[in-house]
Write a protein that holds these residues in place. Sequence first.
Motif, short mmCIF file in Angstrom:
data_model
loop_
_atom_site.label_atom_id
_atom_site.label_comp_id
_atom_site.label_asym_id
_atom_site.label_seq_id
_atom_site.Cartn_x
_atom_site.Cartn_y
_atom_site.Cartn_z
N CYS A 227 -7.41 0.11 -6.67
CA CYS A 227 -6.08 0.08 -6.04
C CYS A 227 -4.99 -0.07 -7.09
CB CYS A 227 -5.99 -1.06 -5.03
SG CYS A 227 -4.36 -1.15 -4.27
N PRO A 228 -4.09 0.91 -7.17
CA PRO A 228 -3.02 0.82 -8.17
C PRO A 228 -2.02 -0.28 -7.84
CG PRO A 228 -2.62 2.68 -6.72
CD PRO A 228 -3.97 2.13 -6.35
N GLN A 229 -2.07 -0.76 -6.62
CA GLN A 229 -1.11 -1.77 -6.20
C GLN A 229 -1.69 -3.18 -6.28
OE1 GLN A 229 1.54 -0.13 -6.50
NE2 GLN A 229 2.47 -0.41 -4.50
N GLY A 230 -2.93 -3.28 -6.69
CA GLY A 230 -3.54 -4.59 -6.85
C GLY A 230 -3.77 -5.35 -5.55
N ILE A 231 -4.00 -4.62 -4.47
CA ILE A 231 -4.24 -5.28 -3.18
C ILE A 231 -5.69 -5.77 -3.14
CG2 ILE A 231 -4.25 -4.93 -0.67
CD1 ILE A 231 -2.23 -2.66 -1.13
N PRO A 232 -5.92 -7.03 -2.77
CA PRO A 232 -7.30 -7.53 -2.76
C PRO A 232 -8.08 -7.06 -1.54
CG PRO A 232 -5.80 -9.27 -2.09
CD PRO A 232 -4.94 -8.06 -2.37
N CYS B 53 0.83 -1.21 0.00
CA CYS B 53 0.00 0.00 0.00
C CYS B 53 0.86 1.26 0.00
CB CYS B 53 -0.92 -0.01 1.22
SG CYS B 53 -1.94 1.45 1.39
N ILE B 54 0.54 2.18 -0.91
CA ILE B 54 1.28 3.44 -0.97
C ILE B 54 0.44 4.58 -0.40
CG2 ILE B 54 2.80 2.86 -2.90
CD1 ILE B 54 0.73 4.24 -4.73
N ARG B 55 -0.64 4.23 0.24
CA ARG B 55 -1.53 5.18 0.91
C ARG B 55 -1.95 6.32 -0.04
NH1 ARG B 55 -1.01 2.57 3.99
NH2 ARG B 55 0.23 3.14 5.79
S1 SF4 Z 1 -5.92 2.14 -3.18
FE1 SF4 Z 1 -4.40 0.56 -2.68
S2 SF4 Z 1 -2.43 1.64 -2.51
FE2 SF4 Z 1 -4.05 3.19 -2.44
S3 SF4 Z 1 -4.43 3.49 -0.23
FE3 SF4 Z 1 -5.89 1.93 -0.96
S4 SF4 Z 1 -4.87 -0.04 -0.59
FE4 SF4 Z 1 -3.31 1.57 -0.47
#
Ligand code: SF4
Lengths: 279, 146
Positions: free
Chosen positions: A237-242, A174-176
């Motif tokens: 989510c740009p990071q593909g976190i589920p 996560c890049i917040r």
């Molecule tokens: S969208 Fe993804 S990278 Fe951005 S804050 Fe949410 S979990 Fe983190």
Amino acid sequence: MQTVAERVIARAKELFFSGEVRRVLGWERGEFQHERIPALYETAEQLEKLVYDEYCGPNLSKELIALSKLEGRTLAILKPCDARSLNLLLREYRVDREKVYILGAGCTGMRGRDGLLLKCETCRGKDFPVFDEAIDDEECRKVPDGDRFADVCRIEQMSGDERFLFFRSELSKCIRCNACRNICPACSCNQCVFDNPDSGVSSKASADPFEDSQFHIVRAFHVAGRCTDCGECSRACPQGIPLHLLNRKIIKDIGELYGGYEAGGRSPLIDYRASDGEA
Amino acid sequence: MQGEVNEFKPLIVAFCCNWCSYAGADLAGSSRLSYPADVKIIRVPCSCRVNPLFILRAFQRGADGVIICGCHPGDCHYTTGNYYARRRMTVLFRLLEFMGIDRQRVRVEWVSAAEGAKFALVMNEFAGAVKALGENVKLGDLRCKP
Ligand code: SF4
Ligand code: SF4
């Protein structure tokens, strides 16, 4: 015969030109072949760019919070799942119903770069809980039979330490950027707990993995009982976190314990029974 | 001697409602019942005042276990606060467990103002359970280490 998509676009234009609505909320082509981005159309010229096809995944309902504050009515093209999210926003008095015209658009499942979107594999149903008119056909009313909780069950079967490592490695990406929060139709507070500089999660890079856990537990829990299961958090989510796994776990538990809820219905978490089980 | 010095003593944060459990803790004290000194009590107006963030913050700042104590169901000073807390905490605890946090590190107990003995018993038991689990690493924050 016109396709559903053609009928939707033709009808949106018709309502715009007749003066029934002031502006149209829909999608336009993005940079990539599979990319469609939310767009607001206010002139006839702009309206030529309106698209509705199998890539229109983004949920437009949250945009209506701001748009329903403008003068005149806004036409919004909503898929069944978007309409469910709007139903929640209406119940929470976030959107002024009089100011929006809902054109329900039948949907056979939306695609992204990697094929059918996850939220469409596990679609909740093709009814529009709220609409002014709906355009669909037989094909659009078929609901896929994907198991919504299959992924959650798979994780539940892992050991505690495996689950911890799984989530820690996912959440550490996560890049917040807050995209998951900003896109969520259930996340509509004017001032968010995470906007507080003292919340300890404002930094872009986590100083400690605790920050990731804190952000994600609180994000998921703040929409507990209200999440419309639209899957937008994971898609955005740009990071593909589920991320939806956390929300679906909560939905599954609430369903098992307290009988579940529908988006826009009464949340079981603002209710109780004397006979509820102990925590 | 060495063993005693290094013995792990869990830090427990107990959120106690003002009307029942805090008074219960008071009674435990005035009845001279013993419970671990590492139980730190934080008084809240009602068990439903406990926001999930409170629990996370406690873990971040070094707690090894967090317990929420309130009036027995039906006896809440605000009539229904503890019922809401019960549902909320049930869902939260299940989420924490799903994320791999030991389920035994969090607990909800109902302790009335007359139950000083129960308060001491619950705290001894909870501290014992948390001690068996060892230090909380999963939700700790290195920046908050002494
Ligand atoms: S969208 Fe993804 S990278 Fe951005 S804050 Fe949410 S979990 Fe983190
Ligand atoms: S938490 Fe995710 S799935 Fe639930 S309403 Fe928000 S964006 Fe949609």
